[in-house]
Scaffold this motif. Structure first.
Motif, PDB file in Angstrom:
ATOM      1  N   ARG A  87       8.447   2.284   4.775  1.00 24.22           N
ATOM      2  CA  ARG A  87       9.098   1.211   5.529  1.00 24.22           C
ATOM      3  C   ARG A  87       8.883  -0.171   4.916  1.00 24.22           C
ATOM      4  O   ARG A  87       9.623  -1.114   5.228  1.00 24.22           O
ATOM      5  CB  ARG A  87       8.575   1.178   6.970  1.00 24.22           C
ATOM      6  CG  ARG A  87       7.091   0.890   7.062  1.00 24.22           C
ATOM      7  CD  ARG A  87       6.609   0.722   8.494  1.00 24.22           C
ATOM      8  NE  ARG A  87       5.187   0.377   8.548  1.00 24.22           N
ATOM      9  CZ  ARG A  87       4.716  -0.848   8.413  1.00 24.22           C
ATOM     10  NH1 ARG A  87       5.546  -1.847   8.199  1.00 24.22           N
ATOM     11  NH2 ARG A  87       3.424  -1.078   8.469  1.00 24.22           N
ATOM     12  N   ARG A  88       7.921  -0.292   4.008  1.00 27.00           N
ATOM     13  CA  ARG A  88       7.534  -1.603   3.500  1.00 27.00           C
ATOM     14  C   ARG A  88       7.144  -1.506   2.040  1.00 27.00           C
ATOM     15  O   ARG A  88       6.483  -0.550   1.633  1.00 27.00           O
ATOM     16  CB  ARG A  88       6.372  -2.162   4.327  1.00 27.00           C
ATOM     17  CG  ARG A  88       5.880  -3.526   3.919  1.00 27.00           C
ATOM     18  CD  ARG A  88       4.763  -3.996   4.846  1.00 27.00           C
ATOM     19  NE  ARG A  88       4.351  -5.352   4.532  1.00 27.00           N
ATOM     20  CZ  ARG A  88       3.450  -5.657   3.598  1.00 27.00           C
ATOM     21  NH1 ARG A  88       2.828  -4.683   2.930  1.00 27.00           N
ATOM     22  NH2 ARG A  88       3.152  -6.920   3.351  1.00 27.00           N
ATOM     23  N   GLU A 138       2.428   2.758   3.117  1.00 24.65           N
ATOM     24  CA  GLU A 138       3.429   2.013   3.879  1.00 24.65           C
ATOM     25  C   GLU A 138       4.822   2.069   3.278  1.00 24.65           C
ATOM     26  O   GLU A 138       5.765   1.529   3.866  1.00 24.65           O
ATOM     27  CB  GLU A 138       3.005   0.538   3.977  1.00 24.65           C
ATOM     28  CG  GLU A 138       1.693   0.287   4.688  1.00 24.65           C
ATOM     29  CD  GLU A 138       1.402  -1.205   4.785  1.00 24.65           C
ATOM     30  OE1 GLU A 138       1.485  -1.895   3.750  1.00 24.65           O
ATOM     31  OE2 GLU A 138       1.123  -1.673   5.895  1.00 24.65           O
ATOM     32  N   THR A 139       4.981   2.727   2.143  1.00 17.25           N
ATOM     33  CA  THR A 139       6.241   2.594   1.404  1.00 17.25           C
ATOM     34  C   THR A 139       7.422   3.286   2.073  1.00 17.25           C
ATOM     35  O   THR A 139       8.553   3.142   1.610  1.00 17.25           O
ATOM     36  CB  THR A 139       6.090   3.130  -0.027  1.00 17.25           C
ATOM     37  OG1 THR A 139       5.634   4.494   0.021  1.00 17.25           O
ATOM     38  CG2 THR A 139       5.088   2.296  -0.807  1.00 17.25           C
ATOM     39  N   ASP A 199       0.843  -1.197   0.000  1.00 14.50           N
ATOM     40  CA  ASP A 199       0.000   0.000   0.000  1.00 14.50           C
ATOM     41  C   ASP A 199       0.875   1.241   0.000  1.00 14.50           C
ATOM     42  O   ASP A 199       1.906   1.286   0.680  1.00 14.50           O
ATOM     43  CB  ASP A 199      -0.902  -0.012   1.241  1.00 14.50           C
ATOM     44  CG  ASP A 199      -1.900   1.131   1.238  1.00 14.50           C
ATOM     45  OD1 ASP A 199      -1.504   2.247   1.625  1.00 14.50           O
ATOM     46  OD2 ASP A 199      -3.055   0.900   0.863  1.00 14.50           O
TER      47      ASP A 199
END
Length: 301
Positions: free
Chosen positions: A253-254, A250-251, A247
Motif C-alpha cells: 500500500r505504501r 508496507e509495499t 519498509d
C-alpha cells in the motif's frame, strides 16, 4: 496482467468535463480498464471509523458512479468500464438492472459490474435500507439481475421483491449479461464469489492473507461445479507514493512506484488478474494524476 485506473470522480476530480478528458487520456496511455467507485456521503465522525485510518475529506465531494461511467463510456472507445465498488443495495434490483443494461448498451458491451456491501451504516440509514440482512439482500439482488438479463419473460418472487411476469427490454450487449464481480474480505464473501460470481474485487494485501482468502473462493467454486480458473481477480491499490523506499512489509500500500508495482506483479499470478490503481487520493491535479499513471504503466507493463 491487466492494468486499470480509477475514473476521476472525487474531490478536485468531481467535474464531468475533467472526468471526460482524463478518461480519454488514460485510455491513450494504453490501460485495460477504468473503474468508478461509490460514496454517498462522508460523515464528519463516522460511527464505525474508517477502514485503514481516517476518511479522506475529498470523499465528501463525488460524482455518481453510474453516471460517471456513462461519461467515461462516451469519452473512450476501447477500455473496459467497471464499478469498484458499487453499493448495489441502495436501490431496488430491477432499477439497478435497467441502469446497468443501459450502461452496457452505451459502452457497446464494455461493462464490468463490481458489487459490494459497503461498510458505512450512515449510508444505509440515509437510504432507508436495513443494515441487518445485507448478505441475503445481495443474494436476492443477484437473483433479480440474473432473471432480468437471462430471461425473455422476467418473473421473480422472493422475500424482498416480486416481479410479475413481464417484458423487460432491451437486454445487455454482453450475453447472458455483463460480468459480475463481488467485493469482500470475509470467508462468507469469498464463498459467495466462488459460488456465483465471475470474479473478485480484491485489494493489494500481504500474500499470506491473499492465499487464505482465495482458497475459500476456489473451494466454493469447485463445490458448486464451477471452474475456479475462470474466476477473475482485480487488485485495488490506493497507493501512498513515497520518494524514498518504504519498509518491505508496507509495499502492498505504501512505497515508491517501483516497490508498489513489484508487489502487484507478485500478486498477479494469472493472465486474467488485474490491478486497479486509484490515484485520486494521491494527486491533486489532472497533470499530476496522468504523470503518475504513466509512471505506473511503465513499471507494470
Amino acid at each position: 496482467m491487466r492494468i486499470g485506473f480509477s475514473v476521476p470522480q472525487f474531490g478536485p476530480f468531481a467535474d464531468p468535463d475533467r472526468t471526460s478528458a482524463m478518461c480519454a487520456a488514460l485510455e491513450a496511455l494504453g490501460c485495460h480498464s477504468l473503474w468508478a467507485a461509490d460514496r454517498l456521503l462522508a460523515p464528519v465522525v463516522p460511527a464505525e471509523g474508517y477502514p485503514g485510518g481516517t476518511m479522506p475529506l475529498r470523499y465528501g465531494t463525488h460524482l455518481d458512479p453510474l453516471l460517471a461511467l456513462g461519461v467515461a463510456a462516451a469519452a473512450t472507445e476501447r477500455v473496459r468500464l467497471g464499478s469498484s465498488t458499487l453499493n448495489a443495495l441502495w436501490q431496488p434490483p430491477l432499477v439497478l438492472a435497467r441502469a446497468l443494461t443501459t450502461l452496457d448498451l452505451i459502452s457497446h458491451g464494455r461493462l464490468d459490474v463490481g458489487i459490494g456491501l459497503g461498510w458505512m451504516r450512515e449510508e444505509y440509514e440515509a437510504t432507508g435500507v436495513p443494515w441487518q440482512g445485507r448478505g441475503a439482500r445481495l443474494e436476492e439482488t443477484l437473483d433479480v439481475l440474473d432473471a432480468v438479463w437471462r430471461s425473455e419473460r422476467v418473473v421473480h418472487t422472493g422475500p424482498l421483491w416480486t416481479i410479475a411476469e413481464s417484458t423487460v427490454l432491451p437486454k445487455p450487449v454482453q450475453r447472458p449479461g455483463p460480468p459480475i464481480l463481488l467485493g469482500g474480505f470475509t470467508p462468507h464473501a469469498l464463498e459467495r464469489v466462488g459460488r456465483r460470481a465471475d470474479g473478485w474485487l480484491a485489494a493489494s494485501m500481504p500474500l499470506p492473507y491473499l492465499d487464505g482468502l482465495w482458497a475459500v473462493a476456489t473451494e466454493a467454486a469447485e463445490k458448486a461445479g464451477r471452474d475456479p480458473a475462470v474466476l477473475r481477480r482485480v487488485f485495488r491499490v490506493n497507493p501512498e507514493v513515497t520518494a524514498v523506499e518504504a519498509d518491505a512489509a508496507e509495499t502492498h500500500r505504501r512505497g515508491t512506484v517501483r516497490q508498489i508495482c513489484d508487489h502487484l506483479k507478485v500478486m498477479c499470478s494469472a493472465e486474467t488478474d488485474e490491478v486497479l490503481v486509484d490515484l485520486q487520493l494521491t494527486t491533486d491535479s489532472p497533470e499530476e494524476y496522468l504523470d503518475l499513471a504513466a509512471a505506473f504503466m511503465a513499471e507494470l507493463a
